[in-house]
Scaffold this motif. Structure first.
Motif, mmCIF file in Angstrom:
data_model
loop_
_atom_site.group_PDB
_atom_site.id
_atom_site.type_symbol
_atom_site.label_atom_id
_atom_site.label_comp_id
_atom_site.label_asym_id
_atom_site.label_seq_id
_atom_site.Cartn_x
_atom_site.Cartn_y
_atom_site.Cartn_z
ATOM 1 N N PHE A 1 0.840 -1.203 0.000
ATOM 2 C CA PHE A 1 0.000 0.000 0.000
ATOM 3 C C PHE A 1 0.872 1.249 0.000
ATOM 4 O O PHE A 1 0.622 2.201 -0.750
ATOM 5 C CB PHE A 1 -0.920 -0.018 1.222
ATOM 6 C CG PHE A 1 -1.772 1.215 1.360
ATOM 7 C CD1 PHE A 1 -2.918 1.378 0.607
ATOM 8 C CD2 PHE A 1 -1.416 2.230 2.251
ATOM 9 C CE1 PHE A 1 -3.710 2.520 0.730
ATOM 10 C CE2 PHE A 1 -2.194 3.372 2.378
ATOM 11 C CZ PHE A 1 -3.340 3.514 1.618
ATOM 12 N N TYR A 2 1.898 1.259 0.839
ATOM 13 C CA TYR A 2 2.780 2.425 0.881
ATOM 14 C C TYR A 2 3.537 2.611 -0.427
ATOM 15 O O TYR A 2 3.854 3.748 -0.816
ATOM 16 C CB TYR A 2 3.756 2.306 2.049
ATOM 17 C CG TYR A 2 3.196 2.795 3.360
ATOM 18 C CD1 TYR A 2 3.087 4.164 3.622
ATOM 19 C CD2 TYR A 2 2.776 1.910 4.343
ATOM 20 C CE1 TYR A 2 2.575 4.618 4.819
ATOM 21 C CE2 TYR A 2 2.265 2.362 5.549
ATOM 22 C CZ TYR A 2 2.167 3.717 5.780
ATOM 23 O OH TYR A 2 1.649 4.167 6.974
ATOM 24 N N GLU A 3 3.843 1.543 -1.133
ATOM 25 C CA GLU A 3 4.495 1.677 -2.437
ATOM 26 C C GLU A 3 3.602 2.448 -3.407
ATOM 27 O O GLU A 3 4.093 3.237 -4.223
ATOM 28 C CB GLU A 3 4.824 0.300 -3.005
ATOM 29 C CG GLU A 3 6.039 -0.358 -2.373
ATOM 30 C CD GLU A 3 6.346 -1.707 -2.977
ATOM 31 O OE1 GLU A 3 5.418 -2.315 -3.573
ATOM 32 O OE2 GLU A 3 7.491 -2.172 -2.858
ATOM 33 N N ILE A 4 2.299 2.222 -3.329
ATOM 34 C CA ILE A 4 1.368 2.965 -4.184
ATOM 35 C C ILE A 4 1.423 4.446 -3.849
ATOM 36 O O ILE A 4 1.546 5.307 -4.729
ATOM 37 C CB ILE A 4 -0.066 2.427 -4.013
ATOM 38 C CG1 ILE A 4 -0.188 1.025 -4.596
ATOM 39 C CG2 ILE A 4 -1.081 3.372 -4.669
ATOM 40 C CD1 ILE A 4 -1.522 0.367 -4.313
ATOM 41 N N VAL A 5 1.336 4.771 -2.572
ATOM 42 C CA VAL A 5 1.243 6.168 -2.143
ATOM 43 C C VAL A 5 2.566 6.901 -2.334
ATOM 44 O O VAL A 5 2.603 8.013 -2.893
ATOM 45 C CB VAL A 5 0.804 6.242 -0.670
ATOM 46 C CG1 VAL A 5 0.834 7.692 -0.173
ATOM 47 C CG2 VAL A 5 -0.594 5.658 -0.487
ATOM 48 N N GLU B 1 -4.996 7.941 -5.827
ATOM 49 C CA GLU B 1 -6.174 7.969 -6.698
ATOM 50 C C GLU B 1 -5.921 7.245 -8.015
ATOM 51 O O GLU B 1 -6.837 6.621 -8.572
ATOM 52 C CB GLU B 1 -6.582 9.421 -6.951
ATOM 53 C CG GLU B 1 -7.117 10.123 -5.715
ATOM 54 C CD GLU B 1 -7.426 11.587 -5.943
ATOM 55 O OE1 GLU B 1 -8.182 12.167 -5.139
ATOM 56 O OE2 GLU B 1 -6.898 12.166 -6.919
ATOM 57 N N ALA B 2 -4.688 7.311 -8.510
ATOM 58 C CA ALA B 2 -4.367 6.678 -9.793
ATOM 59 C C ALA B 2 -4.413 5.158 -9.712
ATOM 60 O O ALA B 2 -4.616 4.483 -10.730
ATOM 61 C CB ALA B 2 -2.992 7.135 -10.270
ATOM 62 N N ASP B 3 -4.210 4.613 -8.514
ATOM 63 C CA ASP B 3 -4.234 3.154 -8.346
ATOM 64 C C ASP B 3 -5.241 2.783 -7.249
ATOM 65 O O ASP B 3 -4.976 1.917 -6.411
ATOM 66 C CB ASP B 3 -2.824 2.660 -7.979
ATOM 67 C CG ASP B 3 -2.588 1.205 -8.384
ATOM 68 O OD1 ASP B 3 -3.545 0.565 -8.882
ATOM 69 O OD2 ASP B 3 -1.472 0.708 -8.186
ATOM 70 N N TRP B 4 -6.398 3.444 -7.287
ATOM 71 C CA TRP B 4 -7.374 3.328 -6.211
ATOM 72 C C TRP B 4 -7.898 1.897 -6.039
ATOM 73 O O TRP B 4 -8.021 1.409 -4.914
ATOM 74 C CB TRP B 4 -8.536 4.283 -6.469
ATOM 75 C CG TRP B 4 -9.572 4.277 -5.395
ATOM 76 C CD1 TRP B 4 -10.821 3.732 -5.446
ATOM 77 C CD2 TRP B 4 -9.436 4.846 -4.084
ATOM 78 N NE1 TRP B 4 -11.486 3.930 -4.265
ATOM 79 C CE2 TRP B 4 -10.656 4.603 -3.401
ATOM 80 C CE3 TRP B 4 -8.423 5.519 -3.419
ATOM 81 C CZ2 TRP B 4 -10.875 5.034 -2.097
ATOM 82 C CZ3 TRP B 4 -8.635 5.949 -2.117
ATOM 83 C CH2 TRP B 4 -9.852 5.696 -1.464
ATOM 84 N N ALA B 5 -8.197 1.220 -7.125
ATOM 85 C CA ALA B 5 -8.776 -0.129 -7.021
ATOM 86 C C ALA B 5 -7.801 -1.068 -6.305
ATOM 87 O O ALA B 5 -8.200 -1.838 -5.420
ATOM 88 C CB ALA B 5 -9.127 -0.660 -8.414
ATOM 89 N N ARG B 6 -6.542 -1.001 -6.658
ATOM 90 C CA ARG B 6 -5.556 -1.875 -6.005
ATOM 91 C C ARG B 6 -5.347 -1.461 -4.549
ATOM 92 O O ARG B 6 -5.200 -2.313 -3.665
ATOM 93 C CB ARG B 6 -4.233 -1.829 -6.767
ATOM 94 C CG ARG B 6 -3.161 -2.743 -6.182
ATOM 95 C CD ARG B 6 -2.004 -2.930 -7.155
ATOM 96 N NE ARG B 6 -0.918 -3.683 -6.525
ATOM 97 C CZ ARG B 6 0.174 -3.133 -6.013
ATOM 98 N NH1 ARG B 6 0.337 -1.808 -6.067
ATOM 99 N NH2 ARG B 6 1.107 -3.871 -5.453
ATOM 100 N N ALA B 7 -5.327 -0.162 -4.292
ATOM 101 C CA ALA B 7 -5.134 0.318 -2.916
ATOM 102 C C ALA B 7 -6.247 -0.172 -2.004
ATOM 103 O O ALA B 7 -5.995 -0.583 -0.862
ATOM 104 C CB ALA B 7 -5.061 1.841 -2.894
ATOM 105 N N THR B 8 -7.478 -0.151 -2.493
ATOM 106 C CA THR B 8 -8.593 -0.611 -1.661
ATOM 107 C C THR B 8 -8.551 -2.117 -1.450
ATOM 108 O O THR B 8 -8.963 -2.613 -0.399
ATOM 109 C CB THR B 8 -9.939 -0.207 -2.280
ATOM 110 O OG1 THR B 8 -10.045 -0.732 -3.611
ATOM 111 C CG2 THR B 8 -10.093 1.299 -2.332
#
Length: 431
Positions: free
Chosen positions: A156-160, A370-377
């Motif tokens: 998750f932190y990698e996404i953000v 926001e750009a990777d919202w589906a994966r983040a959720t």
């Protein structure tokens, strides 16, 4: 209820005595409010019940996290429009009925109770930290608080955070730079301020995912000990260190800074960690770092600061952030931080305020999420992802509007003879 949005808008404006700056879109599909403005989406009556029983920021946050409320349109614009209404309302009132004084407002509150329906109140979302506010900032309570915030999942932190994996304010050469460039420049700035040279030992307090430790060891040839209370961070950092071939120079420990036994160090970096220390423990924190430095050693303390209050005894920690993001976190005014460092024995040599840089950083983090919202959720769960989106967007505005700031304080353990080792001209940062 027919036209629930208009009913809600009228009652809230009657209660608050001011027009609502945003539109309302209610669960029945109705809308009311300024055309073209962002919309506060009230998905169900439970959202109204949450606000009745916890008016202000925490009630809104609970409804947001639970998915009872949403925002349609520009998130930043909506938060900006609502900020004065929210932040000027008390968080301690048990119900809106306790906040009103005149008959018209009481009638509006009764109307909202009818709209909300029963039962009252809804349970807080399970992501909310609920505990007795006693024994703060013990080693045990700090471990729990750090785990809540940082053990969300490295993926998750990698996404953000992006490839840099740096979770603190970047240092932007220009607004159009990449996040990775700005984070690299921040790491470089810290190393130059500390005047690192090959063979020295650096202590990285709150080392996170190891980015500063790796940069300092690779670019400056120093030996680094990084300490964190997060097992997930430590595992990730060790893997990165091994991948860089730096295991002979960098050691990552799961350890409280109060338990570091092997000083003194030539330099100490504390970046984005001191916000977890707490006012009651801050002098102890400063004294511990002073003890861990060699005479002539430098400390770089990178820390968020709040604005001073007229009555400091009445200051309370932000309700949403304390409940959902940083349990037990505390922000201090810059003057208090400098004073405590000086009381511990440090000579404070430079303070650099970089408030605008944090607004830019947070907006990039929100964009990444926001750009990777589906994966983040999927990784963190919808509620946790919503916590982070709201937290980072609101904080971006807080930095941009000068409600909070962030400062790099450079301090020296100046030897008895008075030779600080600092250059004659400020901000050249040479040895």
């Amino acid at each position: 209820m027919a036209d629930a949005a208009l009913r809600l808008k009228s009652l809230v404006e009657q209660l608050l005595g001011v027009p609502l700056p945003v539109r309302i879109r209610a669960w029945d599909g109705s809308q009311a409010g300024p055309p073209g403005a962002p919309a506060l989406v009230v998905r169900n009556r439970r959202a109204v019940r949450r606000l009745l029983f916890k008016p202000g920021e925490l009630g809104l946050a609970r409804a947001w996290v639970a998915g009872d409320l949403d925002i349609e349109g520009d998130l930043y614009a909506a938060l900006d429009l609502m900020s004065e209404l929210v932040w000027e309302r008390g968080e301690d009132a048990r119900s809106l009925l306790q906040m009103v004084r005149d008959p018209e407002a009481r009638a509006a509150a009764r109307g909202l109770v009818k709209v909300a329906g029963l039962p009252l109140p809804p349970a807080p979302p399970r992501e909310e930290v609920r505990r007795a506010r006693t024994h703060l900032h013990t080693k045990r309570s700090d471990r729990r608080a750090i785990s809540h915030h940082y053990d969300v999942g490295n993926d998750f932190y990698e996404i953000v955070l992006g490839p840099s994996m740096v979770y603190s304010c970047a240092y932007w050469p220009a607004p159009g730079a990449t996040l990775e460039e700005a984070q690299r420049d921040k790491l470089e700035l810290i190393c130059r301020k500390l005047a690192l040279t090959p063979g020295q030992r650096l202590l990285d307090v709150g080392c996170g995912w190891g980015s500063l430790a790796i940069h300092a060891a690779r670019e400056y040839g120093v030996g680094v000990v990084g300490v964190t209370l997060s097992h997930e961070q430590a595992a990730y950092a060790r893997k990165r260190v091994a991948g860089e071939g730096l295991t002979d120079r960098v050691e990552i420990r799961v350890q409280d800074y109060r338990d570091v036994p092997d000083g003194p160090y030539h330099a100490i970096a504390s970046v984005g960690m001191a916000e977890h220390v707490g006012a009651e423990r801050y002098l102890e924190y400063a004294e511990d770092l002073y003890r861990l430095l060699k005479p002539g050693g430098r400390l770089l303390n990178h820390q968020i600061g709040r604005r001073p209050q007229r009555d400091e005894s009445s200051y309370s920690v932000d309700g949403f952030i304390d409940a959902y993001v940083f349990p037990d976190g505390e922000l201090a005014p810059l003057g208090s931080t400098v004073g405590q460092l000086e009381r511990a024995g440090f000579e404070v040599r430079d303070v650099e305020a970089i408030r605008e840089h944090y607004g830019l950083t947070l907006r990039r983090w929100v964009a990444n999420l926001e750009a990777d919202w589906a994966r983040a959720t999927r990784l963190a769960g919808p509620a946790r992802a919503r916590v982070w989106r709201l937290y980072m967007a609101a904080c971006a505005l807080a930095f941009e509007r000068n409600r909070i700031g962030v400062n790099q304080v450079l301090a020296v353990r100046t030897p008895v003879g008075g030779d600080s080792g600092m250059p004659l001209r400020a901000r050249t940062w040479g040895a």
